[in-house]
Design a protein around this motif. Structure first.
Motif, PDB file in Angstrom:
ATOM      1  N   GLN A   1       0.834  -1.192   0.000  1.00  0.00           N
ATOM      2  CA  GLN A   1       0.000   0.000   0.000  1.00  0.00           C
ATOM      3  C   GLN A   1       0.873   1.247   0.000  1.00  0.00           C
ATOM      4  OE1 GLN A   1      -3.347   0.616   0.100  1.00  0.00           O
ATOM      5  NE2 GLN A   1      -3.850  -1.524  -0.141  1.00  0.00           N
TER       6      GLN A   1
ATOM      7  N   LYS B   1      -1.246   4.517   4.142  1.00  0.00           N
ATOM      8  CA  LYS B   1      -1.554   3.788   5.376  1.00  0.00           C
ATOM      9  C   LYS B   1      -2.011   4.801   6.413  1.00  0.00           C
ATOM     10  CE  LYS B   1       2.301   0.615   4.734  1.00  0.00           C
ATOM     11  NZ  LYS B   1       3.600   0.214   5.282  1.00  0.00           N
TER      12      LYS B   1
ATOM     13  N   ASN C   1      -7.949  -6.914   9.214  1.00  0.00           N
ATOM     14  CA  ASN C   1      -8.675  -7.537   8.106  1.00  0.00           C
ATOM     15  C   ASN C   1      -7.974  -7.252   6.773  1.00  0.00           C
ATOM     16  OD1 ASN C   1     -10.647  -9.142   7.012  1.00  0.00           O
ATOM     17  ND2 ASN C   1     -12.177  -7.535   6.924  1.00  0.00           N
ATOM     18  N   GLY C   2      -6.651  -7.289   6.791  1.00  0.00           N
ATOM     19  CA  GLY C   2      -5.864  -7.105   5.581  1.00  0.00           C
ATOM     20  C   GLY C   2      -5.519  -5.663   5.245  1.00  0.00           C
ATOM     21  N   GLN C   3      -6.149  -4.682   5.891  1.00  0.00           N
ATOM     22  CA  GLN C   3      -5.877  -3.258   5.628  1.00  0.00           C
ATOM     23  C   GLN C   3      -4.706  -2.805   6.495  1.00  0.00           C
ATOM     24  OE1 GLN C   3      -7.188  -0.659   3.669  1.00  0.00           O
ATOM     25  NE2 GLN C   3      -5.622   0.604   4.632  1.00  0.00           N
ATOM     26  N   PRO C   4      -3.668  -2.220   5.899  1.00  0.00           N
ATOM     27  CA  PRO C   4      -2.519  -1.792   6.694  1.00  0.00           C
ATOM     28  C   PRO C   4      -2.768  -0.489   7.466  1.00  0.00           C
ATOM     29  CG  PRO C   4      -2.121  -1.321   4.388  1.00  0.00           C
ATOM     30  CD  PRO C   4      -3.439  -2.044   4.462  1.00  0.00           C
ATOM     31  N   TYR C   5      -2.191  -0.437   8.658  1.00  0.00           N
ATOM     32  CA  TYR C   5      -2.226   0.739   9.512  1.00  0.00           C
ATOM     33  C   TYR C   5      -0.875   0.889  10.179  1.00  0.00           C
ATOM     34  CZ  TYR C   5      -7.310   0.512   9.219  1.00  0.00           C
ATOM     35  OH  TYR C   5      -8.598   0.489   8.753  1.00  0.00           O
TER      36      TYR C   5
ATOM     37  N   LEU D   1     -12.741   5.174  12.630  1.00  0.00           N
ATOM     38  CA  LEU D   1     -12.783   4.083  11.663  1.00  0.00           C
ATOM     39  C   LEU D   1     -14.187   3.521  11.677  1.00  0.00           C
ATOM     40  CD1 LEU D   1      -9.396   2.235  12.301  1.00  0.00           C
ATOM     41  CD2 LEU D   1      -9.972   3.858  10.489  1.00  0.00           C
TER      42      LEU D   1
ATOM     43  N   GLU E   1      -2.057  -4.918  10.419  1.00  0.00           N
ATOM     44  CA  GLU E   1      -3.158  -5.047   9.476  1.00  0.00           C
ATOM     45  C   GLU E   1      -4.416  -5.411  10.239  1.00  0.00           C
ATOM     46  OE1 GLU E   1      -2.073  -8.055   6.652  1.00  0.00           O
ATOM     47  OE2 GLU E   1      -0.509  -6.805   5.750  1.00  0.00           O
TER      48      GLU E   1
ATOM     49  N   SER F   1      -6.092 -10.359  11.034  1.00  0.00           N
ATOM     50  CA  SER F   1      -5.315  -9.194  11.450  1.00  0.00           C
ATOM     51  C   SER F   1      -4.010  -9.656  12.080  1.00  0.00           C
ATOM     52  CB  SER F   1      -6.115  -8.373  12.462  1.00  0.00           C
ATOM     53  OG  SER F   1      -7.312  -7.910  11.872  1.00  0.00           O
TER      54      SER F   1
END
Length: 158
Positions: free
Chosen positions: A2, A5, A56-60, A77, A54, A28
């Motif tokens: 990504q 982020k 649920n697969g979304q990077p932070y 969020l 992550e 996660s």
């Protein structure tokens, strides 16, 4: 990888927060922990500065930036839930350890970060072109703290 982020600013609790969040959401994980090589304005050498994770697969990213930038209502969020069981599970999990309920499906976790826990069906209803249905479901939503999908559906259908 990504290129964008979200980075959440914490005051010394970035690692604890990231570990908590990955325990709440499926699929996660913590992907890295970056430590300071020297003393720095918000900590000492060896302290965790940044945690990448992550949900649920979304990077932070979780940054231990110090006390200067507390969370505010301006950022949250929003989590779309498949059903009421998921709403209930996430609601309770995110309130653990000192979180607080707000209204309309919003809550603040123990780190002060705000979340919106929303049934997917409400998102569908809010896209309705029927002004009467939309008015009823909107009024019902504004009367709730944790969103109740069945009650929202009843309001929508009159």
């Amino acid at each position: 990888m990504q290129k964008i982020k979200p980075c959440l600013w914490f005051d010394g609790t970035a690692e604890e927060a990231a570990e908590f969040y990955v325990s709440v959401f499926p699929r996660s994980r913590i992907t890295s922990r970056n430590r300071a090589g020297a003393d720095w304005p918000a900590g000492r050498a060896g302290d965790v500065i940044l945690v990448e994770f992550e949900l649920n697969g979304q990077p932070y990213q979780a940054l231990n930036g110090g006390p200067d930038q507390p969370f505010s209502e301006a950022v949250s969020l929003s989590v779309t839930c498949d059903d009421q069981a998921e709403v209930d599970r996430l609601w309770e999990a995110l309130l653990q350890g000192g979180g607080s309920e707000i209204m309309c499906g919003w809550l603040k976790d123990r780190f002060g970060f705000r979340w919106q826990i929303v049934p997917a069906r409400l998102e569908e209803m809010m896209r309705s072109d029927d002004a009467e249905k939309l008015g009823r479901v909107t009024q019902a939503m504004f009367s709730m703290v944790k969103l109740d999908e069945a009650e929202l559906e009843r309001a929508f259908n009159g």
